[in-house]
Design an enzyme around this catalytic site. Structure first.
Site, PDB file in Angstrom:
ATOM      1  N   SER A 155       0.828  -1.209   0.000  1.00  0.00           N
ATOM      2  CA  SER A 155       0.000   0.000   0.000  1.00  0.00           C
ATOM      3  C   SER A 155       0.858   1.253   0.000  1.00  0.00           C
ATOM      4  CB  SER A 155      -0.843   0.076   1.269  1.00  0.00           C
ATOM      5  OG  SER A 155      -1.707  -0.982   1.365  1.00  0.00           O
ATOM      6  N   HIS A 176      -1.125  -2.864  -7.371  1.00  0.00           N
ATOM      7  CA  HIS A 176      -1.835  -2.473  -6.157  1.00  0.00           C
ATOM      8  C   HIS A 176      -3.345  -2.587  -6.349  1.00  0.00           C
ATOM      9  CE1 HIS A 176      -3.009   0.683  -2.987  1.00  0.00           C
ATOM     10  NE2 HIS A 176      -2.808  -0.476  -2.403  1.00  0.00           N
ATOM     11  N   GLU A 188      -3.589  -0.390  -9.660  1.00  0.00           N
ATOM     12  CA  GLU A 188      -2.501   0.531 -10.004  1.00  0.00           C
ATOM     13  C   GLU A 188      -1.286  -0.311 -10.397  1.00  0.00           C
ATOM     14  OE1 GLU A 188      -3.276   4.394  -7.148  1.00  0.00           O
ATOM     15  OE2 GLU A 188      -2.477   2.602  -6.191  1.00  0.00           O
ATOM     16  N   ASN A 226      -3.932   6.024  -2.671  1.00  0.00           N
ATOM     17  CA  ASN A 226      -3.666   6.206  -1.236  1.00  0.00           C
ATOM     18  C   ASN A 226      -3.049   7.566  -0.932  1.00  0.00           C
ATOM     19  OD1 ASN A 226      -4.781   3.872  -0.331  1.00  0.00           O
ATOM     20  ND2 ASN A 226      -2.875   2.706  -0.252  1.00  0.00           N
TER      21      ASN A 226
HETATM   22  N1  3HC Z   1     -16.772 -10.333  -2.438  1.00  0.00           N
HETATM   23  C1  3HC Z   1     -17.679 -10.367  -3.413  1.00  0.00           C
HETATM   24  N2  3HC Z   1     -18.677  -9.476  -3.525  1.00  0.00           N
HETATM   25  C2  3HC Z   1     -18.747  -8.519  -2.598  1.00  0.00           C
HETATM   26  C3  3HC Z   1     -17.819  -8.410  -1.540  1.00  0.00           C
HETATM   27  C4  3HC Z   1     -16.789  -9.375  -1.482  1.00  0.00           C
HETATM   28  N3  3HC Z   1     -15.847  -9.359  -0.535  1.00  0.00           N
HETATM   29  N4  3HC Z   1     -18.133  -7.335  -0.782  1.00  0.00           N
HETATM   30  C5  3HC Z   1     -19.219  -6.775  -1.340  1.00  0.00           C
HETATM   31  N5  3HC Z   1     -19.598  -7.496  -2.429  1.00  0.00           N
HETATM   32  C6  3HC Z   1     -20.693  -7.212  -3.344  1.00  0.00           C
HETATM   33  C7  3HC Z   1     -22.016  -7.580  -2.707  1.00  0.00           C
HETATM   34  O1  3HC Z   1     -22.365  -8.906  -2.984  1.00  0.00           O
HETATM   35  C8  3HC Z   1     -22.974  -6.615  -3.364  1.00  0.00           C
HETATM   36  O2  3HC Z   1     -23.387  -7.119  -4.619  1.00  0.00           O
HETATM   37  P1  3HC Z   1     -24.809  -6.697  -5.228  1.00  0.00           P
HETATM   38  O3  3HC Z   1     -24.735  -5.224  -5.485  1.00  0.00           O
HETATM   39  O4  3HC Z   1     -24.945  -7.494  -6.433  1.00  0.00           O
HETATM   40  O5  3HC Z   1     -25.801  -7.048  -4.148  1.00  0.00           O
HETATM   41  C9  3HC Z   1     -22.106  -5.379  -3.621  1.00  0.00           C
HETATM   42  O6  3HC Z   1     -20.750  -5.798  -3.565  1.00  0.00           O
HETATM   43  C10 3HC Z   1     -22.328  -4.328  -2.575  1.00  0.00           C
HETATM   44  O7  3HC Z   1     -22.096  -4.893  -1.295  1.00  0.00           O
HETATM   45  P2  3HC Z   1     -23.032  -4.722  -0.010  1.00  0.00           P
HETATM   46  O8  3HC Z   1     -24.456  -4.628  -0.459  1.00  0.00           O
HETATM   47  O9  3HC Z   1     -22.680  -5.765   0.979  1.00  0.00           O
HETATM   48  O10 3HC Z   1     -22.590  -3.393   0.670  1.00  0.00           O
HETATM   49  P3  3HC Z   1     -22.337  -1.975   0.081  1.00  0.00           P
HETATM   50  O11 3HC Z   1     -23.310  -1.622  -0.987  1.00  0.00           O
HETATM   51  O12 3HC Z   1     -22.253  -1.130   1.271  1.00  0.00           O
HETATM   52  O13 3HC Z   1     -20.896  -2.087  -0.601  1.00  0.00           O
HETATM   53  C11 3HC Z   1     -18.574  -1.892  -0.552  1.00  0.00           C
HETATM   54  C12 3HC Z   1     -19.793  -2.504   0.116  1.00  0.00           C
HETATM   55  C13 3HC Z   1     -18.379  -2.472  -1.964  1.00  0.00           C
HETATM   56  C14 3HC Z   1     -17.372  -2.266   0.300  1.00  0.00           C
HETATM   57  C15 3HC Z   1     -18.781  -0.331  -0.663  1.00  0.00           C
HETATM   58  O14 3HC Z   1     -19.180   0.191   0.555  1.00  0.00           O
HETATM   59  C16 3HC Z   1     -17.534   0.397  -1.110  1.00  0.00           C
HETATM   60  O15 3HC Z   1     -17.227   0.456  -2.299  1.00  0.00           O
HETATM   61  N6  3HC Z   1     -16.802   0.979  -0.136  1.00  0.00           N
HETATM   62  C17 3HC Z   1     -15.576   1.717  -0.412  1.00  0.00           C
HETATM   63  C18 3HC Z   1     -14.424   0.735  -0.445  1.00  0.00           C
HETATM   64  C19 3HC Z   1     -13.122   1.422  -0.729  1.00  0.00           C
HETATM   65  O16 3HC Z   1     -12.988   2.629  -0.795  1.00  0.00           O
HETATM   66  N7  3HC Z   1     -12.071   0.592  -0.890  1.00  0.00           N
HETATM   67  C20 3HC Z   1     -10.721   1.095  -1.068  1.00  0.00           C
HETATM   68  C21 3HC Z   1     -10.047   1.079   0.248  1.00  0.00           C
HETATM   69  S1  3HC Z   1      -8.388   1.629   0.136  1.00  0.00           S
HETATM   70  C22 3HC Z   1      -7.518   0.271  -0.281  1.00  0.00           C
HETATM   71  O17 3HC Z   1      -8.028  -0.817  -0.399  1.00  0.00           O
HETATM   72  C23 3HC Z   1      -6.072   0.487  -0.484  1.00  0.00           C
HETATM   73  C24 3HC Z   1      -5.246  -0.263   0.520  1.00  0.00           C
HETATM   74  O18 3HC Z   1      -3.921  -0.115   0.132  1.00  0.00           O
HETATM   75  C25 3HC Z   1      -5.392   0.301   1.947  1.00  0.00           C
END
Ligand code: 3HC
Length: 321
Positions: A155, A176, A188, A226
């Site tokens: 990250s 990434h 990335e 990030n």
């Molecule tokens: N595997 C498969 N499918 C998944 C899943 C997983 N782990 N998590 C969520 N889903 C799917 C669900 O099945 C759902 O599908 P559907 O729309 O067909 O029903 C869809 O994604 C949406 O999930 P939920 O209904 O459970 O919940 P949300 O609508 O709240 O979505 C989320 C959850 C996708 C995590 C959304 O809140 C989101 O996009 N959050 C932001 C995440 C983000 O910013 N990530 C980047 C973080 S930074 C990073 O990773 C960098 C690192 O270096 C720190």
């Protein structure tokens, strides 16, 4: 047809031929990444393994114990079930066979050196510790075939530093992914000075082959996402610490006012406060004069109390209830 238009036509045919040749070469390069070894079966490693297996790659997931690997595979199965539910809503038998075929692409191992013997690509997604990563790649460098490409999913650490112990810097880069990997559409692709064009193109092709959009970035702290996201998250914590607004109101504000899927505190808890603390501490050490990278006493306190977010049941919010 006059002379100039026939010359134009010939140039077009030649251009088309050379483009087709170029395409054939890059397709051939894309085809070379079939076997992928993922080192680290945590959330990110398991996610990368899943999307690679889903798209027809043969995947070996490596971690320290069979117990961790069992958890990792169970997580992949659970996440795949969500994908199946969505993609095969009207085709249960198609879903069943997709699940079986995908799981059959995945195997596990505890010995990293033997697990890279047939790898076209190794993706490292282990603990964010530079020494541990360098030691790993030093070992893998001796064990993997000459043509194997090495990539890190770090990250915030410098890819050039991680690659330091390897003799194949031309076949080294960053890949990434974002959490949750099966859902987030971006990868990335990071190149260091030594990364060859072939390696870079292969990494881009792999990112696209697993269904992601790729962006490229130099080996700069936090790459693109990030570098912008983490200071924003920290500013949200400072806003709360000053007593200007509550975590809940800041989250609602950013979801409804800026269209973010999660508010900053929800996202901090989701990513893990230890992960964010690690990133900020590293950047603060490297750039002590940049106030954007100042550590957060609130996050430090929660981490010291073992409140790391969703994964421990409590962070800024309580998930135990
Ligand atoms: N595997 C498969 N499918 C998944 C899943 C997983 N782990 N998590 C969520 N889903 C799917 C669900 O099945 C759902 O599908 P559907 O729309 O067909 O029903 C869809 O994604 C949406 O999930 P939920 O209904 O459970 O919940 P949300 O609508 O709240 O979505 C989320 C959850 C996708 C995590 C959304 O809140 C989101 O996009 N959050 C932001 C995440 C983000 O910013 N990530 C980047 C973080 S930074 C990073 O990773 C960098 C690192 O270096 C720190």
């Amino acid at each position: 047809m006059n002379v100039s238009s026939s010359v134009l036509k010939m140039s077009f045919i030649n251009l088309t031929k050379s483009c087709t040749r170029g395409l054939a070469t890059s397709v051939a390069r894309m085809a070379t990444i079939k076997n992928v070894t993922i080192i680290g079966g945590g959330q990110m490693g398991a996610g990368i393994a899943q999307v690679a297996a889903q798209t027809g790659h043969r995947v070996v997931v490596v971690d320290q114990s069979d117990e961790i690997l069992l958890k990792s595979v169970a997580g992949i199965q659970k996440s795949l079930a969500r994908v199946v539910k969505k993609k095969f809503a009207d085709d249960p038998s198609g879903g069943e066979s997709f699940l079986k075929t995908t799981m059959a692409q995945i195997s596990t191992a505890t010995d990293a050196e033997s697990a890279v013997k047939e790898a076209d690509l190794v993706v490292e997604a282990i603990v964010e510790n530079i020494k541990i990563k360098q030691n790993l790649f030093e070992k893998l460098d001796k064990a993997a075939p000459q043509n194997t490409i090495f990539a890190s999913n770090t990250s915030s650490l410098a890819i050039s530093e991680i690659a330091q112990t390897s003799q194949r810097k031309d076949r080294f880069g960053g890949l990434h992914f974002f959490n949750p990997v099966p859902v987030m559409k971006l990868v990335e692709v990071v190149r260091i000075d030594e990364t060859s064009d072939d390696t870079f193109n292969s990494l881009v092709a792999f990112g696209q082959a697993v269904g992601k959009t790729t962006v490229s970035c130099k080996d700069t702290p936090g790459f693109i996402v990030n570098r912008l996201l983490v200071p924003y998250l920290m500013e949200a914590v400072r806003l709360m610490d000053r007593g200007d607004a509550s975590a809940r109101d800041i989250d609602v504000g950013m979801k409804l006012g800026a269209g973010h899927p999660m508010g900053p505190f929800e996202l901090l808890d989701y990513v893990g406060l230890d992960v964010t603390k690690f990133i900020m501490d590293g950047w603060h050490k490297d750039f002590p004069d940049n106030p954007l990278f100042n550590p957060s006493p609130s996050i430090d306190k929660l981490v010291a109390e073992g409140k790391l977010g969703v994964k421990t049941g409590e962070g800024f919010y309580n998930y135990k209830k």
